[in-house]
Design a protein around this motif. Structure first.
Motif, PDB file in Angstrom:
ATOM      1  N   ALA A   1     -35.088 -58.321  16.893  1.00 43.45           N
ATOM      2  CA  ALA A   1     -36.172 -58.036  15.947  1.00 43.45           C
ATOM      3  C   ALA A   1     -37.371 -58.935  16.216  1.00 43.45           C
ATOM      4  CB  ALA A   1     -35.679 -58.226  14.512  1.00 43.45           C
ATOM      5  N   ALA A  61     -29.145 -59.312  16.400  1.00 44.52           N
ATOM      6  CA  ALA A  61     -30.068 -58.338  15.823  1.00 44.52           C
ATOM      7  C   ALA A  61     -31.414 -58.990  15.517  1.00 44.52           C
ATOM      8  CB  ALA A  61     -29.470 -57.731  14.558  1.00 44.52           C
ATOM      9  N   LEU A 100     -30.581 -53.054  18.464  1.00 50.20           N
ATOM     10  CA  LEU A 100     -30.704 -53.766  17.183  1.00 50.20           C
ATOM     11  C   LEU A 100     -29.885 -53.056  16.115  1.00 50.20           C
ATOM     12  CD1 LEU A 100     -34.096 -54.869  15.593  1.00 50.20           C
ATOM     13  CD2 LEU A 100     -32.127 -54.258  14.256  1.00 50.20           C
ATOM     14  N   TYR A 101     -30.051 -51.738  16.049  1.00 41.26           N
ATOM     15  CA  TYR A 101     -29.334 -50.957  15.044  1.00 41.26           C
ATOM     16  C   TYR A 101     -27.820 -51.119  15.222  1.00 41.26           C
ATOM     17  CZ  TYR A 101     -27.363 -46.993  12.634  1.00 41.26           C
ATOM     18  OH  TYR A 101     -26.586 -46.201  11.832  1.00 41.26           O
ATOM     19  N   LEU A 111     -39.127 -57.681  19.274  1.00 38.13           N
ATOM     20  CA  LEU A 111     -39.883 -56.469  18.942  1.00 38.13           C
ATOM     21  C   LEU A 111     -41.134 -56.806  18.140  1.00 38.13           C
ATOM     22  CD1 LEU A 111     -37.021 -53.996  18.009  1.00 38.13           C
ATOM     23  CD2 LEU A 111     -38.572 -53.814  19.945  1.00 38.13           C
ATOM     24  N   GLY A 137     -40.738 -48.767  19.249  1.00 35.60           N
ATOM     25  CA  GLY A 137     -40.237 -48.742  17.884  1.00 35.60           C
ATOM     26  C   GLY A 137     -39.288 -47.599  17.595  1.00 35.60           C
ATOM     27  N   SER A 192     -36.169 -45.191  17.355  1.00 41.24           N
ATOM     28  CA  SER A 192     -34.723 -45.317  17.443  1.00 41.24           C
ATOM     29  C   SER A 192     -33.998 -44.018  17.112  1.00 41.24           C
ATOM     30  CB  SER A 192     -34.234 -46.439  16.541  1.00 41.24           C
ATOM     31  OG  SER A 192     -34.893 -46.377  15.304  1.00 41.24           O
ATOM     32  N   ALA A 193     -34.432 -43.341  16.045  1.00 38.57           N
ATOM     33  CA  ALA A 193     -33.696 -42.157  15.607  1.00 38.57           C
ATOM     34  C   ALA A 193     -33.677 -41.065  16.676  1.00 38.57           C
ATOM     35  CB  ALA A 193     -34.299 -41.607  14.320  1.00 38.57           C
ATOM     36  N   LEU A 214     -31.073 -42.120  19.589  1.00 40.90           N
ATOM     37  CA  LEU A 214     -29.658 -42.337  19.289  1.00 40.90           C
ATOM     38  C   LEU A 214     -28.772 -41.267  19.937  1.00 40.90           C
ATOM     39  CD1 LEU A 214     -28.584 -44.658  17.686  1.00 40.90           C
ATOM     40  CD2 LEU A 214     -28.569 -43.230  15.658  1.00 40.90           C
ATOM     41  N   THR A 236     -34.497 -51.196  20.279  1.00 36.37           N
ATOM     42  CA  THR A 236     -34.361 -50.812  18.875  1.00 36.37           C
ATOM     43  C   THR A 236     -32.965 -50.265  18.576  1.00 36.37           C
ATOM     44  OG1 THR A 236     -35.529 -48.861  19.592  1.00 36.37           O
ATOM     45  CG2 THR A 236     -36.701 -50.342  18.137  1.00 36.37           C
TER      46      THR A 236
END
Lengths: 289, 286
Positions: free
Chosen positions: B260, B256, B243-244, B263, B210, B212-213, B216, B240
């Motif tokens: 999703a 996307a 997807l972003y 996921l 899950g 992502s941040a 990146l 993820t």
């Protein structure tokens, strides 16, 4: 032989000690890095101008780095999420802890942990395609990507933390309290809300603080639904949070702009540390009881 | 029942609170069902064999997520391989060795702090430390190392909890037979904490999937098809992150939603696995 064995055991002990201290090292590493990389820009811009400056124009010819709009957006966004998420989560928690039959409870609890497991980008995606157009139509605004959309997404994302922690707190209330209340003639519902809830109040407070931490730290989902323009916060306008300010410019930034992004991260980190301290305060109170 | 004798005010209060509880619980449940149904309904029709088995090509405007799937697998493997010894070791130190209460308190406070730090901050520090200071560049390995720090508290906590359930008498018995501390840990304590380690792994996998941040800026968003060793040293997007990128930067909502849905399926699977292992070990211990 005995000496050899002893020195071997000491060595093993040492290795485990190092492993044990690794979390402490990580926390120190993160803190030191954020401070070292966050201070220079604040020094150059000036603390007051940085924290209370209303305009962020990092790529302008005469750049200005004021992050008041980000701070306020994060605060308002979090407050909004709490206002919507806490009552729903709290009522659900009371239902799960006190009213629901064991079977309903199992099903609901797995649903809640599923909610916690859904990746934040999926929340962002669903928000982008359902919430944003809906807000545009319902409120007749030019763009639905706004603080309001972010608040809704955040309030859903904090639900699991609030529900789980509150349920644990409510279940830990001694049964004698409730029995006494029932014996005095209070109905079950009155007992839950006037006896159990006050008895579990530090645990519920901890749940709220945990929700605040989750909401203020969320980046990706918010980035996808909030529009991402550096405006002062207003419910139906495109806004930028502390987290999204860091995420959105990092890939193409350089020089003072990049350093300013690190300073934003430092401000966010300070917020989180404050929240953590509050959380620990409430958790400690729960344990002591 | 007694309700007839209650004052009107009390009856109104009870009815109102009861209704509110049911409404909120129903709302939460409906929300979960809606999210699952919506994502699966929008995503599953977009999943095709071509999407799953190819890498994207700008020439033919094809979107394929095979590299992203592989990157996700690599990063999960790398993260778990590194975090397991560290987390289990830390937990063993806390429950078996540490005598000083202050040290324990400091370590536990540090672990709590780590689990409260938002992932964007991990991403930033990971970028500064692993990518720049240690010279790893933007690579899956840098991403994995960042995730190691994030998942450390999870593995530590689950292992610690299961270590606490190993009866003290087992340890005493082994000591009584003349075993050294390390031998006791290796033969008695470690086998006893398997359930905690497995639960920790499942939770960590969920968190890595899950995330992502934090990835990146540490692992980047390239879509190149690589083997595991090449892959770890080069930049790559996990599912993820892909997807972003597809949703936010390229407006490719079909792809996307397909990601999703995948996921979402994996999240369902992980939750199920967590519940089942918990139940299995509880029954075994009882």
């Amino acid at each position: 032989m005995k000496g050899k064995k002893k020195s071997f055991e000491t060595a093993v002990h040492g290795v485990f000690l190092l492993l044990g201290l690794i979390t402490v090292c990580c926390v120190l590493l993160i803190t030191v890095y954020l401070i070292i990389s966050g201070i220079p820009a604040i020094r150059e811009i000036g603390l007051i101008k940085f924290l209370f400056g209303k305009t962020w124009a990092s790529t302008a010819a005469e750049p200005s780095y004021g992050i008041l709009s980000f701070i306020l957006t994060s605060v308002y966004g979090t407050a909004g999420a709490i206002v919507i998420g806490v009552p729903i989560g709290f009522m659900t928690a009371v239902y799960l802890a006190k009213v629901a039959s064991p079977r309903v409870k199992t099903v609901m609890e797995s649903a809640v942990s599923l909610l916690a497991g859904i990746p934040s980008v999926v929340y962002g995606l669903v928000g982008m395609l359902i919430l944003v157009p809906a807000i545009r139509k319902l409120f007749h605004v030019p763009d639905g990507a706004s603080l309001f959309a972010a608040i809704i997404v955040l309030s859903i994302m904090i639900l699991p933390s609030i529900i789980k922690v509150s349920v644990t707190a409510l279940e830990a209330v001694p049964k004698e309290y409730e029995d006494a209340s029932l014996a005095l003639g209070a109905t079950p519902v009155e007992t839950y809300f006037k006896v159990s809830v006050p008895a579990a109040k530090s645990g519920i407070a901890a749940a709220v603080v945990l929700g605040v931490g989750r909401a203020i730290g969320e980046a990706m989902a918010v980035m996808m639904v909030s529009g991402n323009a550096a405006n002062m916060p207003s419910l139906f306008q495109s806004v930028r949070f502390l987290t999204t300010a860091v995420a959105s410019e990092m890939s193409y930034s350089g020089g003072l702009q990049r350093q300013a992004l690190f300073s934003i991260a430092l401000v966010l980190f300070l917020f989180i540390m404050l929240i953590n301290a509050t959380l620990n305060f409430f958790l400690k109170r729960t344990k002591e009881r | 029942m007694l309700n007839a004798k209650l004052s009107r005010k009390r009856r109104r209060y009870i009815g109102f609170m009861r209704a509110l509880m049911y409404v909120c619980a129903a709302l939460t449940y409906a929300l979960v069902l809606f999210l699952i149904a919506y994502v699966l309904a929008k995503g599953v029709p977009n999943i095709s064999w071509e999407l799953l088995s190819t890498s994207p090509s700008y020439l033919t405007e094809r979107i394929g997520i095979l590299p992203d799937i592989l990157n996700t697998v690599y990063i999960v493997i790398a993260t778990l391989l590194i975090v397991l010894p560290l987390g289990v070791g830390a937990a063993i130190y806390l429950t078996e060795y540490a005598k000083n209460k202050k040290v324990v308190a400091v370590i536990e406070y540090a672990a709590e702090t780590l689990s409260g730090i938002p992932s964007i901050i991990y991403g930033l520090v990971g970028m500064l430390f692993f990518c720049q200071f240690l010279g790893m560049q933007t690579s899956l390995l840098a991403g994995a190392l960042t995730l190691v720090i994030m998942n450390l508290p999870t593995i530590m906590r689950t292992t610690q909890e299961s270590l606490k359930t190993v009866p003290q008498s087992y340890r005493e018995g082994a000591f009584g037979l003349g075993a050294g501390k390390w031998r006791v840990i290796r033969t008695v304590v470690l086998p006893g904490c398997v359930d905690g380690v497995i639960t920790g792994c499942i939770l960590s996998v969920g968190r890595i999937l899950g995330e992502s941040a934090a990835l990146l800026f540490t692992a980047g968003f390239a879509h190149a098809l690589n083997g595991i060793f090449e892959g770890l040293t080069s930049a790559g997007a996990t599912l993820t992150v892909a997807l972003y990128v597809y949703a936010k930067e390229q407006g490719e909502f079909g792809a996307a939603f397909a990601i999703a849905a995948i996921l979402m399926g994996l999240t369902l699977l992980i939750n199920l696995a967590a519940t089942l292992t918990q139940r299995y070990f509880r029954r075994k211990k009882a």
